[in-house]
Scaffold this motif. Structure first.
Motif, mmCIF file in Angstrom:
data_model
loop_
_atom_site.group_PDB
_atom_site.id
_atom_site.type_symbol
_atom_site.label_atom_id
_atom_site.label_comp_id
_atom_site.label_asym_id
_atom_site.label_seq_id
_atom_site.Cartn_x
_atom_site.Cartn_y
_atom_site.Cartn_z
ATOM 1 N N PHE A 340 0.808 -1.220 0.000
ATOM 2 C CA PHE A 340 0.000 0.000 0.000
ATOM 3 C C PHE A 340 0.841 1.271 0.000
ATOM 4 O O PHE A 340 0.306 2.376 0.014
ATOM 5 N N PHE A 341 2.157 1.089 -0.015
ATOM 6 C CA PHE A 341 3.064 2.223 -0.161
ATOM 7 C C PHE A 341 4.069 1.889 -1.271
ATOM 8 O O PHE A 341 5.266 1.720 -1.018
ATOM 9 N N PRO A 342 3.586 1.769 -2.521
ATOM 10 C CA PRO A 342 4.433 1.290 -3.621
ATOM 11 C C PRO A 342 5.608 2.212 -3.929
ATOM 12 O O PRO A 342 6.626 1.762 -4.464
ATOM 13 N N SER A 343 5.484 3.498 -3.608
ATOM 14 C CA SER A 343 6.578 4.424 -3.915
ATOM 15 C C SER A 343 7.830 4.108 -3.108
ATOM 16 O O SER A 343 8.938 4.498 -3.484
ATOM 17 N N GLU A 344 7.662 3.374 -1.995
ATOM 18 C CA GLU A 344 8.794 3.023 -1.150
ATOM 19 C C GLU A 344 9.394 1.664 -1.513
ATOM 20 O O GLU A 344 10.362 1.236 -0.898
ATOM 21 N N ASP A 345 8.797 0.995 -2.512
ATOM 22 C CA ASP A 345 9.241 -0.344 -2.873
ATOM 23 C C ASP A 345 10.026 -0.294 -4.182
ATOM 24 O O ASP A 345 9.530 0.198 -5.202
ATOM 25 N N SER A 346 11.258 -0.794 -4.159
ATOM 26 C CA SER A 346 12.122 -0.705 -5.340
ATOM 27 C C SER A 346 11.595 -1.542 -6.502
ATOM 28 O O SER A 346 11.710 -1.144 -7.670
ATOM 29 N N SER A 347 11.010 -2.719 -6.212
ATOM 30 C CA SER A 347 10.517 -3.570 -7.295
ATOM 31 C C SER A 347 9.357 -2.905 -8.040
ATOM 32 O O SER A 347 9.227 -3.045 -9.264
ATOM 33 N N MET A 348 8.498 -2.163 -7.304
ATOM 34 C CA MET A 348 7.410 -1.455 -7.955
ATOM 35 C C MET A 348 7.938 -0.334 -8.839
ATOM 36 O O MET A 348 7.387 -0.055 -9.916
ATOM 37 N N GLN A 349 9.012 0.308 -8.426
ATOM 38 C CA GLN A 349 9.617 1.362 -9.246
ATOM 39 C C GLN A 349 10.172 0.790 -10.546
ATOM 40 O O GLN A 349 10.049 1.395 -11.616
#
Length: 492
Positions: A340-349
């Motif tokens: 729920f905080f994708p901006s903090e996840d490197s894989s989502m980036q």
């Protein structure tokens, strides 16, 4: 005279020996099969067993198509578990499911010709029209000029045939509310078993057959071993399939728990939902974590005036806030928060960068690069294609790159018509049981459409088979409503 007459009376057969003969024959055949399997070549012994065990199932599937559908559904849960427990990861167990479905479909076709058992006009509805258009588009992809190899499309063709067979059987099978109940109880019960086995893996550790499989390759190990422990995949194919299916089933049980059922059934649904949510958490699948609030949110919107709905919404919101901001920092909770905080996840980036990078290709290829040309399938079946090795990481993105923006538009249109049909009939029906079944299947279906944004979520067994049957269930349920037997709104 009496003596002569009595001499002609035949001797009475020994009842005990007549009952023993089939048992003796079965025992002798079993011994013969066991001896042959022990002395034949490994592959030949499995083929021999498949003939003796498989042929009766094929016969019953042809004769009783509903049996074939339910057997294929049950077996779809254990395909990968069977492979792992016999330490043969190439065992073609999935082929058995396909054979059962196709055989059952042929059985329905024969019955419809001989006994006219299929209702006339079964295909005259908007969902079937959209499904036919989608299937036609998939078949036309065989002549996609952007493909460098037909291998990927040929592999997908098997899935197309299985989907057509499932869809056709479903129209024959779901002819009564009782069969809808049987189908529902079967898949929910097996889902609860899959949840319990996943929890067992977490508590007791992976059994030897599961541990050997998950460590059989560096890729599998890296995917499943995170933060010092293994993610749990239960009896399903991988952690992604486990997490997405557990979320799907948990949403279904939570909605059914609100229905007009006896207390013991509601308790069973509540316990099953808790087990499924725990198993989902242990799978470590972040996509599944987003499914649950999406499914519950849709149910709240559909039944906002219901007092029970408000109680469920408040309870779900309290649990959700506690999970996101509570003073708990277990690996599972941390992973749930990262969804729920994708901006903090490197894989989502990385995924966002891949999507941005591939957009020009999508716009310049309206019919896509061809089925089976992206990702690892592309490396295997079309190694020279420019999409080979590109990771879609999304069902919708995979459709967009392989079948173009035209294919994506058609795919989304199919899903929209299915959801619109279900919601429309939900508000039309009056029977409480039919209404709650509509709500449960719609909300679970919607959660999969959300999951498809981040994963390829609709083709994995057993979820894919239940998902496909849902198309027909949403069409047929209105026929069982005691207050409204007609459903002419979507008739062609």
């Amino acid at each position: 005279m009496l003596l002569k007459k009595s001499a002609t009376v035949p001797k009475k057969k020994d009842a005990g020996s007549s009952h023993l003969r089939p048992l003796i024959g079965a025992a002798l055949i079993s011994c013969a099969v066991a001896w042959l399997m022990g002395h034949l070549d490994y592959k030949l012994s499995w083929a021999f067993a498949a003939v003796f065990v498989g042929l009766p199932f094929v016969f019953f599937a042809f004769t009783f198509p509903r049996f074939g559908l339910l057997t294929a559904l049950g077996l779809s849960y254990f395909i990968f578990f069977i492979k792992r427990i016999v330490y043969n990861y190439e065992l073609p167990v999935g082929l058995v499911v396909e054979v059962l479905l196709i055989t059952s479909a042929v059985g329905v076709l024969v019955r419809s010709f001989l006994h006219d058992e299929m209702k006339p006009g079964w295909y005259k509805n908007k969902i079937t029209v959209m499904v036919v258009l989608w299937i036609a588009y998939l078949l036309l992809q065989a002549v996609n000029p952007n493909m460098t190899s037909m291998s990927g499309w040929q592999l997908a063709f098997r899935g197309i045939i299985s989907f057509i067979a499932t869809y056709y059987i479903s129209f024959y099978a779901f002819n009564s509310l009782q069969f809808v109940r049987s189908f529902t109880w079967l898949w929910v019960g097996l889902a609860a078993f899959a949840a319990a086995y996943g929890i067992y893996q977490e508590v007791a550790g992976l059994p030897p057959w599961d541990l050997k499989w998950v460590t059989s390759s560096p890729t599998l190990f890296a995917l499943n071993f995170i933060q010092g422990k293994f993610r749990k995949f239960s009896i399903l194919g991988n952690v992604s399939a486990q997490g997405i299916f557990m979320a799907y089933a948990a949403i279904f049980c939570l909605v059914m728990m609100m229905g007009p059922f006896k207390t013991k059934i509601r308790i069973y649904m509540a316990i099953s939902a808790v087990l499924m949510l725990l198993a989902m958490a242990f799978s470590g699948t972040r996509t599944a974590y987003a499914q649950v609030p999406a499914g519950i949110a849709l149910y709240v919107l559909m039944t906002i005036n219901n007092r029970r709905t408000l109680m469920l919404a408040m309870g779900a919101m309290a649990v959700f806030i506690f999970i996101l901001f509570g003073p708990i920092y277990t690996p599972q909770i941390i992973r749930i928060r990262s969804a729920f905080f994708p901006s903090e996840d490197s894989s989502m980036q990385v995924r966002d960068k891949n999507r941005s990078r591939i957009q020009p290709y999508i716009w310049t290829h309206p019919i896509g690069g061809g089925i089976g040309t992206s990702g690892e399938h592309g490396r295997e079946h079309a190694p020279n294609h420019e999409l080979a090795g590109f990771p879609p990481d999304s069902g919708y993105l995979e459709v967009a790159v392989e079948m173009g923006w035209l294919g994506l538009l058609l795919n989304l249109s199919v899903k929209f018509v299915i959801l619109f049909t279900g919601v429309h009939f939900f508000y039309r029906c009056k029977d409480p049981e039919v209404k709650i079944l509509y709500a449960a299947y719609i909300c679970s279906f919607f959660s999969i459409t959300v999951a498809h944004f981040a994963q390829v979520a609709t083709g994995q067994l057993p979820n894919g088979m239940i998902y496909n049957c849902t198309y027909v269930i949403l069409i047929k349920l209105i026929e069982f409503d005691r207050s409204d037997q007609s459903s002419s709104y979507f008739s062609s």
